[in-house]
Scaffold this active site. Structure first.
Site, PDB file in Angstrom:
ATOM      1  N   ASP A 205     -10.893  56.283 -18.408  1.00 22.12           N
ATOM      2  CA  ASP A 205     -10.734  55.877 -17.008  1.00 22.12           C
ATOM      3  C   ASP A 205      -9.457  56.384 -16.364  1.00 22.12           C
ATOM      4  O   ASP A 205      -9.376  56.495 -15.146  1.00 22.12           O
ATOM      5  CB  ASP A 205     -10.775  54.347 -16.896  1.00 22.12           C
ATOM      6  CG  ASP A 205     -12.149  53.776 -17.211  1.00 22.12           C
ATOM      7  OD1 ASP A 205     -13.137  54.508 -17.046  1.00 22.12           O
ATOM      8  OD2 ASP A 205     -12.223  52.608 -17.618  1.00 22.12           O
ATOM      9  N   ASP A 229      -6.936  54.766 -12.669  1.00 20.72           N
ATOM     10  CA  ASP A 229      -7.697  53.518 -12.637  1.00 20.72           C
ATOM     11  C   ASP A 229      -6.730  52.345 -12.601  1.00 20.72           C
ATOM     12  O   ASP A 229      -6.052  52.135 -11.614  1.00 20.72           O
ATOM     13  CB  ASP A 229      -8.660  53.462 -13.831  1.00 20.72           C
ATOM     14  CG  ASP A 229      -9.672  52.337 -13.710  1.00 20.72           C
ATOM     15  OD1 ASP A 229     -10.096  52.054 -12.581  1.00 20.72           O
ATOM     16  OD2 ASP A 229     -10.029  51.739 -14.733  1.00 20.72           O
ATOM     17  N   ASP A 233      -5.041  47.436 -18.128  1.00 21.13           N
ATOM     18  CA  ASP A 233      -6.352  46.782 -18.210  1.00 21.13           C
ATOM     19  C   ASP A 233      -6.539  46.231 -19.621  1.00 21.13           C
ATOM     20  O   ASP A 233      -6.154  46.877 -20.603  1.00 21.13           O
ATOM     21  CB  ASP A 233      -7.490  47.757 -17.894  1.00 21.13           C
ATOM     22  CG  ASP A 233      -7.603  48.081 -16.407  1.00 21.13           C
ATOM     23  OD1 ASP A 233      -6.783  47.574 -15.617  1.00 21.13           O
ATOM     24  OD2 ASP A 233      -8.513  48.848 -16.036  1.00 21.13           O
ATOM     25  N   ARG A 285      -5.678  43.245  -7.223  1.00 17.69           N
ATOM     26  CA  ARG A 285      -5.809  43.031  -8.673  1.00 17.69           C
ATOM     27  C   ARG A 285      -4.461  42.859  -9.358  1.00 17.69           C
ATOM     28  O   ARG A 285      -4.076  43.639 -10.222  1.00 17.69           O
ATOM     29  CB  ARG A 285      -6.595  44.161  -9.343  1.00 17.69           C
ATOM     30  CG  ARG A 285      -8.023  44.290  -8.866  1.00 17.69           C
ATOM     31  CD  ARG A 285      -8.801  45.277  -9.723  1.00 17.69           C
ATOM     32  NE  ARG A 285     -10.206  45.379  -9.295  1.00 17.69           N
ATOM     33  CZ  ARG A 285     -11.119  46.116  -9.913  1.00 17.69           C
ATOM     34  NH1 ARG A 285     -10.779  46.822 -10.971  1.00 17.69           N
ATOM     35  NH2 ARG A 285     -12.367  46.150  -9.473  1.00 17.69           N
TER      36      ARG A 285
END
Length: 407
Positions: A205, A229, A233, A285
Site C-alpha cells: 500500500d 497510504d 496502519d 484518521r
C-alpha cells in the site's frame, strides 16, 4: 566487513530464541490498571537508579531516559521506558548492538552486511543504530524479524522515497527516532524476511509503518509525513501496540487501526496512542478504528481538515486529556466521525471524552452506555491534564540527540 557488532549481555538470548514464536498473540491485555501500575513503578525505580527524580517534562517516557547524559552508553534501557498496551515490546534489548554503516538497499533478497535490511532480517535479537546521518531509499518493503529495535538517536536517519517498514506476523519491535516520509508502494518482487527464507511480495500500500498480525510493537519519537497510504496502519489481528511521541504532518489518511468491518479477529486489538502531535497538513484518521479497544491520551491535535478520530464496527474509543484545536472551517469542527453506520447503530458504540480540551469550536460526539468493562479494556495509563499537553508533546518527533549530553 562493513559493519560492526558490539557485544552486550546475552543472558536471555537463548531462551528468547527458543520461545520467540510463542510471543505472537492476539489476546487482549486483561488488566490494564495493573499494567499502568507496573509501568509507573518501573519508571520511578529507573529514575532513582539514575539519581534523577524527573527531568520536568511531565512526559513519563521521556522522563525515564532523557535525563541521562550518557544515554548513548545505555541505549537498550529505552526498552524499559515503554508505556501503554505496547509496554512489553522489548525489541532487541537482550541482544547485541548492530551498527548500520551502509545506506544502500540494492538487493532485497541478498542484502549486504552493514545495511539496515541485513540487520532487521536476522533471527537473533539486535539493537540497530546508525554510524552517521543517512537517507535510506528502500528498493522493497523492509520486512522485519522479531526482537529488533531500530534506534535513530544520535544521527539524522531518513527512510524515504521508496517502500517503508513492514511488521508482519512478528513480535517485540521498537522503532524509535526515525524520519519516515514519502513512502511508495512496492512489491511484485522477491524479498527476504529472515536469513533462511525469502518470498514473493505483491503490491504493497505504501504505508510508513505497516503492522500486519504483529504484537508487542512500540513506535516512538518518529517524524512521519506524506506517504502513499497510511502513516501507521495496524491490521489483521495486531495488538499490544503503543504509538507515542510521534510528529505527523502533511498526510491524508493518517492511521488505520483495524482491517475491515467484517474482520472480527481485530476485536482483541488494544492500542495506546499517547503524546503525539498531529500537526499541519493532516486531513483525517487520527486514528480510524475498527472493532478493538483504543486509548487516545494526551495528544495534541493542532490540525485536521475533515475529522480527527473516527471508526466503524463498534470500536471502543477512550479519549482522555487531549487538546483538540478545530479548523476555522465551520463545517468541520467535529472531532469524531462515526463511519458507515446510521445513528441507530453508532449510538451504542462506546466512545467517550474525558478531560479533553476542545478549542475553536471543536466538539466531540460521545456514544454508548459507557460500560465500565469496555473502557477498562481501553485504558492503559493515567491521563495528565489537557493543559499540560503542549509541554508533554513539545519534543514529539525524531529528536536531535547529541552524544555526551541530555537528549
Amino acid at each position: 566487513m562493513a559493519f560492526a557488532i558490539l557485544p552486550l549481555s546475552l543472558s536471555l538470548l537463548m531462551s528468547l530464541l527458543l520461545v520467540a514464536p510463542n510471543y505472537i498473540s492476539s489476546s487482549p491485555v486483561q488488566d490494564p490498571e495493573t499494567v499502568v501500575e507496573e509501568v509507573h513503578k518501573s519508571i520511578n525505580a529507573s529514575r532513582r537508579k539514575l539519581g534523577y527524580l524527573s527531568c520536568g517534562t511531565g512526559n513519563p517516557i521521556d522522563d525515564c531516559w532523557r535525563c541521562d547524559p550518557n544515554w548513548e552508553k545505555n541505549r537498550q534501557r529505552l526498552a524499559d521506558c515503554a508505556i501503554g498496551f505496547g509496554k512489553h515490546a522489548i525489541g532487541g534489548r537482550d541482544g547485541k548492538i548492530y551498527v548500520v554503516t551502509d545506506s544502500g538497499d540494492d538487493d532485497p533478497v541478498t542484502p549486504k552486511p552493514g545495511t539496515l535490511r541485513y540487520a532487521v532480517i536476522q533471527d537473533e535479537p539486535l539493537w540497530i543504530i546508525f554510524a552517521r546521518d543517512m537517507t535510506i531509499k528502500l528498493k522493497e518493503e523492509l520486512i522485519m524479524n522479531s526482537f529488533k529495535t531500530i534506534d535513530g538517536r544520535g544521527a539524522s536517519v531518513h527512510i524515504a522515497g521508496g517502500p517503508c517498514i513492514t511488521v508482519q506476523y512478528v513480535t517485540n519491535i521498537i522503532i524509535h527516532g526515525i524520519n519516515i516520509h514519502d513512502c511508495k508502494s512496492g512489491g511484485n518482487a522477491y524479498v527476504r524476511d529472515s536469513p533462511n527464507h525469502y518470498g514473493w511480495r505483491t503490491i504493497s500500500d505504501g504505508d510508513g509503518v505497516s503492522i500486519f498480525g504483529g504484537s508487542h510493537v512500540w513506535v516512538d519519537h518518529c517524524s512521519l509525513a506524506n506517504c502513499n497510504d497510511g502513516l501507521i496502519d495496524a491490521i489483521h489481528g495486531s495488538t499490544a501496540i503503543t504509538i507515542s511521541n510521534n510528529y505527523m504532518t502533511h498526510h491524508n489518511k493518517v492511521m488505520l487501526l483495524g482491517h475491515s468491518d467484517s474482520y472480527t479477529q481485530d476485536k482483541n486489538m488494544q492500542i495506546t496512542i499517547a503524546f503525539n502531535h498531529f500537526g499541519e497538513g493532516l486531513v483525517q484518521r487520527m486514528p480510524r478504528c475498527r472493532h478493538g479497544y483504543f486509548h487516545v491520551v494526551n495528544n495534541d491535535y493542532s490540525h485536521w481538515e475533515m475529522y480527527a478520530i473516527g471508526g466503524s464496527a463498534s470500536p471502543t474509543i477512550n479519549s482522555q486529556g487531549n487538546r483538540f484545536l478545530a479548523p476555522n472551517d465551520r463545517f468541520n469542527k467535529e472531532v469524531t466521525k462515526h463511519e458507515d453506520a446510521p445513528e441507530s447503530e453508532w449510538k451504542n458504540w462506546n466512545w467517550r471524552s474525558e478531560g479533553d480540551s476542545l478549542l475553536n469550536g471543536a466538539f466531540f460526539t460521545p456514544s454508548g452506555a459507557g460500560a465500565s468493562s469496555s473502557y477498562a479494556k481501553a485504558s492503559s495509563l493515567g491521563a495528565r491534564p489537557s493543559s499540560l499537553v503542549t509541554s508533554i508533546t513539545a519534543g514529539a518527533g525524531a529528536l536531535a540527540c547529541k552524544k555526551g549530553s541530555r537528549c
